[in-house]
Write a protein that holds these residues in place. Sequence first.
Motif, short mmCIF file in Angstrom:
data_model
loop_
_atom_site.label_atom_id
_atom_site.label_comp_id
_atom_site.label_asym_id
_atom_site.label_seq_id
_atom_site.Cartn_x
_atom_site.Cartn_y
_atom_site.Cartn_z
N HIS A 60 2.30 2.74 -7.09
CA HIS A 60 3.41 3.55 -7.43
C HIS A 60 4.83 2.80 -7.57
N ARG A 61 5.67 3.17 -8.54
CA ARG A 61 6.96 2.80 -8.76
C ARG A 61 7.69 3.52 -7.59
N LEU A 62 8.84 2.95 -7.36
CA LEU A 62 9.68 3.68 -6.46
C LEU A 62 10.12 4.96 -6.85
N GLU A 63 10.48 5.34 -8.17
CA GLU A 63 10.78 6.58 -8.39
C GLU A 63 9.75 7.71 -8.48
N ASP A 108 0.88 -1.19 -0.12
CA ASP A 108 -0.04 0.16 0.02
C ASP A 108 0.90 1.03 -0.12
N THR A 109 0.98 1.74 -1.24
CA THR A 109 1.70 3.17 -1.25
C THR A 109 1.18 4.26 -1.27
N THR A 110 -0.12 4.49 -0.87
CA THR A 110 -0.75 5.62 -0.88
C THR A 110 -0.48 6.59 0.03
N ASP A 111 -0.64 7.70 0.07
CA ASP A 111 -0.39 8.54 1.11
C ASP A 111 -1.52 9.48 1.61
N PRO A 112 -2.40 8.96 2.45
CA PRO A 112 -3.54 9.70 2.79
C PRO A 112 -3.18 10.70 3.94
N LEU A 150 1.52 11.26 -5.10
CA LEU A 150 3.01 10.28 -4.94
C LEU A 150 2.99 9.34 -3.99
N GLY A 151 3.77 8.24 -4.01
CA GLY A 151 3.86 7.30 -3.21
C GLY A 151 4.65 7.54 -1.87
N SER A 152 4.37 6.53 -1.10
CA SER A 152 5.23 6.43 0.46
C SER A 152 5.02 5.35 0.89
N MET A 153 5.73 5.18 2.10
CA MET A 153 5.61 4.00 2.84
C MET A 153 6.16 4.10 4.45
N ASP A 154 5.43 3.74 5.31
CA ASP A 154 5.70 4.03 6.67
C ASP A 154 6.72 2.69 7.31
N ARG A 155 7.18 3.28 8.38
CA ARG A 155 8.08 2.21 8.94
C ARG A 155 7.48 0.67 9.03
N LEU A 156 6.09 0.86 9.75
CA LEU A 156 5.63 -0.44 9.95
C LEU A 156 5.38 -1.25 8.81
N GLN A 157 4.98 -0.89 7.70
CA GLN A 157 4.88 -1.65 6.41
C GLN A 157 6.29 -1.96 6.01
N PHE A 158 7.17 -1.25 6.11
CA PHE A 158 8.67 -1.68 5.73
C PHE A 158 9.12 -2.66 6.46
N ASN A 159 8.96 -2.85 7.89
CA ASN A 159 9.54 -4.09 8.74
C ASN A 159 8.53 -5.16 8.29
N SER A 219 8.40 10.74 2.44
CA SER A 219 8.13 9.11 2.82
C SER A 219 9.08 8.67 4.05
N GLU A 220 8.31 8.34 4.86
CA GLU A 220 8.86 7.96 6.13
C GLU A 220 10.08 6.85 6.04
N VAL A 221 9.95 5.94 4.74
CA VAL A 221 10.82 5.27 4.39
C VAL A 221 11.23 5.60 2.84
N SER A 222 12.55 5.81 2.67
CA SER A 222 12.78 6.44 1.45
C SER A 222 12.86 5.08 0.27
#
Length: 567
Positions: A402-405, A357-361, A371-380, A411-414
């Motif tokens: 989203h693509r990473l670019e 889930d790369t949405t940023d609400p 654009l996309g984003s990811m928080d630390r919880l999802q990254f872990n 974004s909390e996680v780059s």
Amino acid sequence: MNKLSAIAILSTALVGAHSSANPSSMLANTPDPNNLDLNPVVPEYALTDTPYTTLQKSWAPIEPTQEVRSKMNDGVFTVYQHTQYADNGLGVMQVQGFPWIEHRELAPGFVQEGDQRRSLAYALVIPDPQIIDEESPIRLDGYDSVYRPHGQLTLQLFEAHVRTARRISDLSGRPFDFTVLPGDLTDSSQKNELEWMITILNGGVIDPDSGIDDDPVAGSGNDYNDSFSSVGTDWPWYPVLGNHDVLHVGGFGLIDEKLREAAVSDHLFTDSLLSIFWGGYVAGHTPDHQVILDAAVITPADPERLPLNKTELLQALHDADGQPAGHGFSQADVDSEKGYFSTYPLPNKPLKMIVLDTTDPTEANIVISYLGSMDRLQFNWLREELATAASLQELVIVVSHHRLEDFHGNSEVSPETIESLLVGSDNVILHLTGHGHASAKRILQLSGDKGKGYWELMSASTMDAPSQSRVLELVDERNGYLSIYATNVDHNSAEDTLAHKARQLAAGKLAFTVSGDDGDTVAEYWKADVTAQNLLLRVKLPEGVAANLAALDLPERIESVQTLNRF
């Protein structure tokens, strides 16, 4: 304009300067009682007699002449004058198909050996259907970048792709194993838009009208508000969340109570700064789907237009009919607003699909990002999912909208951190995305380590030109390599159908979108897109994964070669 700029412009929630071009009509949305069909017939829209993919033929957007381009640049001919598209030469032309372009960058030393190869997975990718309720009072069709002359026909477009896929599946040696939809299921996050999308996937009758029952052109199956039937699919489907599913028209505000109240009301939404400038919707009784900008004009209210918050959205997807139960989401996911999951789309096969889930609400500095984003919880969570797959020697496909670019800088996680994690996971072979409404490809590799990495594939939207879906087939070569066939599919709609009309209008919109003052052309855009449409990607497998796959009893028939390439 370069390729990435064109893709960015095609993103539907781009915030920018409003064009001076305006719709030409201000008609009230009042039905003609003499034009109502009291005994409608619910048709199924026709496909061409012969099935085809872009391997055989395709529909290319037409380049405007210099004379027409001058009129477009001078504002004499605007994007809203869609009834003049054909007169000005805008639309599509049929061209010869394109063979698969082979890439061996991630498969050094690859040699195909005999007929030992087996088909692991045969799947359908349908990104960004972005179903539009064009009569909704919260639409922003006064903004020419958001406005789509084919917006009232997005349901017919999406259904045409589902119908085309169903025919391909029925003609194949086996049905598709599953469908994945990489985000932007809806355009305005509305309940009726999502229900239409689900009904088209599962099969049934769709009434694309909202508010009151309009029939702009007397008769059945001949206008954008007529009911029609979808054959649906009979294989599992998995949804992904996109920015249009959680934000107002993809990036113009949060789904708050003010917006929800406005959406079900009977007047144009003008309670936000953006809506004051850009509000506008289509009058559903007009044959030429004319845009209303006047806030004093009444549109019939409809409670089904309610924009869903994230919990409601996840619940609706979890509860939707069709396979599998929950469509990847558990009730616990719904309760915690967790929009990501992992699944095994092939029972008893070591293929893991990780859906992000790369949405940023979230609201940061009063800026809402498409654009996309990811928080630390999802990254872990992602890191743990990849570690488990590695320990079990499973093949991994990652899916996100989203693509990473396409991540934003806050974004909390780059994106670099996420890329490092994925590249460092040997069993990740593919990252499927949407969002850009175009075909694009990219290799992500460990620096200096030839053959180590994965492919990122962005797929075109079904709603915007060139309006394509994609068939993926994973083939185990049984020699330590995997082949990925990616084949783009134009919907096979007959030329007298509404879906084909939508294809022509979408190509006209593309002419306004990608051809600007910097000299970019439709032809250049199309040429770049074609290089990422039909692909044959070779990938070297980790030894443990190769051994796991070799132990499976898989179909000998390669559908890409024996079905798709033989139409």
